[in-house]
Write a protein that holds these residues in place. Structure first.
Motif, PDB file in Angstrom:
ATOM      1  N   ASN A   1       7.045  -7.178  -6.090  1.00 50.38           N
ATOM      2  CA  ASN A   1       6.274  -6.391  -7.050  1.00 50.38           C
ATOM      3  C   ASN A   1       5.610  -5.135  -6.487  1.00 50.38           C
ATOM      4  O   ASN A   1       5.272  -4.229  -7.251  1.00 50.38           O
ATOM      5  CB  ASN A   1       5.187  -7.279  -7.680  1.00 50.38           C
ATOM      6  CG  ASN A   1       5.764  -8.389  -8.534  1.00 50.38           C
ATOM      7  OD1 ASN A   1       6.162  -8.163  -9.672  1.00 50.38           O
ATOM      8  ND2 ASN A   1       5.812  -9.596  -7.980  1.00 50.38           N
ATOM      9  N   HIS A   2       5.409  -5.080  -5.166  1.00 52.93           N
ATOM     10  CA  HIS A   2       4.623  -3.979  -4.626  1.00 52.93           C
ATOM     11  C   HIS A   2       5.232  -3.250  -3.435  1.00 52.93           C
ATOM     12  O   HIS A   2       4.811  -2.130  -3.137  1.00 52.93           O
ATOM     13  CB  HIS A   2       3.234  -4.490  -4.234  1.00 52.93           C
ATOM     14  CG  HIS A   2       2.457  -5.064  -5.372  1.00 52.93           C
ATOM     15  ND1 HIS A   2       2.126  -4.329  -6.501  1.00 52.93           N
ATOM     16  CD2 HIS A   2       1.947  -6.314  -5.572  1.00 52.93           C
ATOM     17  CE1 HIS A   2       1.449  -5.092  -7.341  1.00 52.93           C
ATOM     18  NE2 HIS A   2       1.324  -6.291  -6.811  1.00 52.93           N
ATOM     19  N   SER A   3       6.170  -3.858  -2.745  1.00 49.69           N
ATOM     20  CA  SER A   3       6.692  -3.230  -1.525  1.00 49.69           C
ATOM     21  C   SER A   3       7.370  -1.888  -1.800  1.00 49.69           C
ATOM     22  O   SER A   3       7.290  -0.969  -0.985  1.00 49.69           O
ATOM     23  CB  SER A   3       7.654  -4.176  -0.807  1.00 49.69           C
ATOM     24  OG  SER A   3       6.944  -5.247  -0.223  1.00 49.69           O
TER      25      SER A   3
ATOM     26  N   HIS B   1       5.085   5.428  -0.694  1.00 47.98           N
ATOM     27  CA  HIS B   1       3.875   6.094  -0.217  1.00 47.98           C
ATOM     28  C   HIS B   1       3.775   6.076   1.303  1.00 47.98           C
ATOM     29  O   HIS B   1       2.680   6.225   1.861  1.00 47.98           O
ATOM     30  CB  HIS B   1       2.637   5.458  -0.860  1.00 47.98           C
ATOM     31  CG  HIS B   1       2.484   5.806  -2.316  1.00 47.98           C
ATOM     32  ND1 HIS B   1       3.294   5.277  -3.303  1.00 47.98           N
ATOM     33  CD2 HIS B   1       1.627   6.658  -2.962  1.00 47.98           C
ATOM     34  CE1 HIS B   1       2.951   5.769  -4.477  1.00 47.98           C
ATOM     35  NE2 HIS B   1       1.948   6.609  -4.300  1.00 47.98           N
ATOM     36  N   GLY B   2       4.902   5.904   1.974  1.00 42.87           N
ATOM     37  CA  GLY B   2       4.944   6.064   3.418  1.00 42.87           C
ATOM     38  C   GLY B   2       4.754   4.813   4.243  1.00 42.87           C
ATOM     39  O   GLY B   2       4.585   4.907   5.467  1.00 42.87           O
ATOM     40  N   GLY B   3       4.761   3.643   3.615  1.00 39.84           N
ATOM     41  CA  GLY B   3       4.553   2.404   4.356  1.00 39.84           C
ATOM     42  C   GLY B   3       3.114   1.934   4.261  1.00 39.84           C
ATOM     43  O   GLY B   3       2.238   2.623   3.730  1.00 39.84           O
ATOM     44  N   TRP B   4       2.845   0.728   4.773  1.00 42.94           N
ATOM     45  CA  TRP B   4       1.531   0.108   4.598  1.00 42.94           C
ATOM     46  C   TRP B   4       0.401   0.930   5.208  1.00 42.94           C
ATOM     47  O   TRP B   4      -0.655   1.111   4.591  1.00 42.94           O
ATOM     48  CB  TRP B   4       1.545  -1.306   5.182  1.00 42.94           C
ATOM     49  CG  TRP B   4       2.310  -2.265   4.329  1.00 42.94           C
ATOM     50  CD1 TRP B   4       3.599  -2.689   4.497  1.00 42.94           C
ATOM     51  CD2 TRP B   4       1.841  -2.908   3.132  1.00 42.94           C
ATOM     52  NE1 TRP B   4       3.961  -3.554   3.490  1.00 42.94           N
ATOM     53  CE2 TRP B   4       2.902  -3.706   2.645  1.00 42.94           C
ATOM     54  CE3 TRP B   4       0.628  -2.886   2.441  1.00 42.94           C
ATOM     55  CZ2 TRP B   4       2.780  -4.482   1.489  1.00 42.94           C
ATOM     56  CZ3 TRP B   4       0.499  -3.660   1.276  1.00 42.94           C
ATOM     57  CH2 TRP B   4       1.559  -4.443   0.821  1.00 42.94           C
TER      58      TRP B   4
ATOM     59  N   PHE C   1      -2.349   2.862   2.744  1.00 39.94           N
ATOM     60  CA  PHE C   1      -3.736   2.385   2.758  1.00 39.94           C
ATOM     61  C   PHE C   1      -4.561   3.081   3.837  1.00 39.94           C
ATOM     62  O   PHE C   1      -5.528   2.531   4.340  1.00 39.94           O
ATOM     63  CB  PHE C   1      -3.771   0.871   2.933  1.00 39.94           C
ATOM     64  CG  PHE C   1      -3.320   0.140   1.693  1.00 39.94           C
ATOM     65  CD1 PHE C   1      -4.227  -0.183   0.706  1.00 39.94           C
ATOM     66  CD2 PHE C   1      -1.976  -0.172   1.495  1.00 39.94           C
ATOM     67  CE1 PHE C   1      -3.811  -0.822  -0.463  1.00 39.94           C
ATOM     68  CE2 PHE C   1      -1.558  -0.813   0.348  1.00 39.94           C
ATOM     69  CZ  PHE C   1      -2.473  -1.141  -0.647  1.00 39.94           C
ATOM     70  N   ASP C   2      -4.171   4.304   4.164  1.00 36.39           N
ATOM     71  CA  ASP C   2      -4.948   5.130   5.083  1.00 36.39           C
ATOM     72  C   ASP C   2      -6.270   5.475   4.390  1.00 36.39           C
ATOM     73  O   ASP C   2      -6.289   6.029   3.293  1.00 36.39           O
ATOM     74  CB  ASP C   2      -4.174   6.402   5.410  1.00 36.39           C
ATOM     75  CG  ASP C   2      -4.839   7.232   6.520  1.00 36.39           C
ATOM     76  OD1 ASP C   2      -6.089   7.220   6.587  1.00 36.39           O
ATOM     77  OD2 ASP C   2      -4.125   7.865   7.291  1.00 36.39           O
TER      78      ASP C   2
END
Length: 225
Positions: free
Chosen positions: A204-206, A212-215, A219-220
């Motif tokens: 659902n989210h990966s 958006h550039g990876g985790w 989440f930067d």
């Protein structure tokens, strides 16, 4: 590999090497540490600061340790987002626990309101406890998580609006929070909860995270509104 059948089909084999699984482990470990009353962080910091600098270990992280550190950083930000997200306080209509819909609604209410006391609340509800022991499969996890995610951002009363990206981050954070809270319930095997969480996040989210550039990038803290 453990799999759990039932409504919705068998669960995919848990990708324990996947980034999603490792991130869930880091998140759940963080929450477990926060719940623990045995570790005094102030004592730990005071002890560390009291050590003569010449005796302190000097260590350069290798690639695996750097990756673990990066995952810990993302887990920290996910926890912060989950803690700050606003969730609708409106009660779901639950007259009893006669069918699976009632069980899911009751579990959502407990997850939303009980926090660290979830395990205690479930122990006191023998009907819910029995349902979880006999019928907790991925289909139940999926419905509980998606229902709770749908409540995120619905209780904003100051007239502000939430961007789509911020809402997505908050919903992802709550997928991690649901996994963490369920993994701490005595009657639910931790690995099963982690496996369900890994599957849910991956399906659902990966894709959004990768767009958006990876985790780390998604989440930067500098990029989060």
């Amino acid at each position: 590999m453990e799999s759990q059948g039932g409504e919705g089909g068998a669960v995919d084999e848990v990708g324990e090497e996947s980034e999603e699984f490792q991130l869930l482990v880091a998140y759940c470990d963080r929450r477990t540490w926060q719940r623990s009353s045995e570790y005094d962080i102030l004592t730990g910091v005071a002890y560390r600061l009291a050590q003569p600098i010449e005796y302190m270990d000097i260590h350069v992280d290798g690639p695996e340790e750097q990756n673990a550190s990066a995952l810990d950083g993302v887990a920290d930000r996910l926890a912060q987002i989950a803690d700050s997200a606003q969730i609708s306080e409106e009660d779901l209509e639950t007259d009893g626990l006669e069918d699976q819909d009632d069980v899911i609604e009751k579990l959502v209410e407990l997850l939303k309101k009980s926090g660290d006391k979830l395990n205690e609340k479930i122990k006191k509800n023998t009907v819910l406890q029995q349902h979880l022991q006999t019928a907790f499969n991925y289909a139940v996890f999926e419905r509980v998580t998606s229902t709770l995610q749908s409540l995120v951002g619905l209780d904003i009363t100051d007239g502000s609006t939430v961007s789509k990206d911020r809402l997505q981050r908050e919903q992802i954070a709550w997928a991690f929070e649901v996994t963490s809270r369920l993994s701490a319930v005595d009657i639910i095997p931790r690995r099963r909860a982690l496996g369900f969480g890994e599957r849910y996040v991956r399906l659902n989210h990966s894709a959004w995270v990768q767009q958006h550039g990876g985790w780390e990038k998604a989440f930067d803290s500098d990029d989060i509104d």
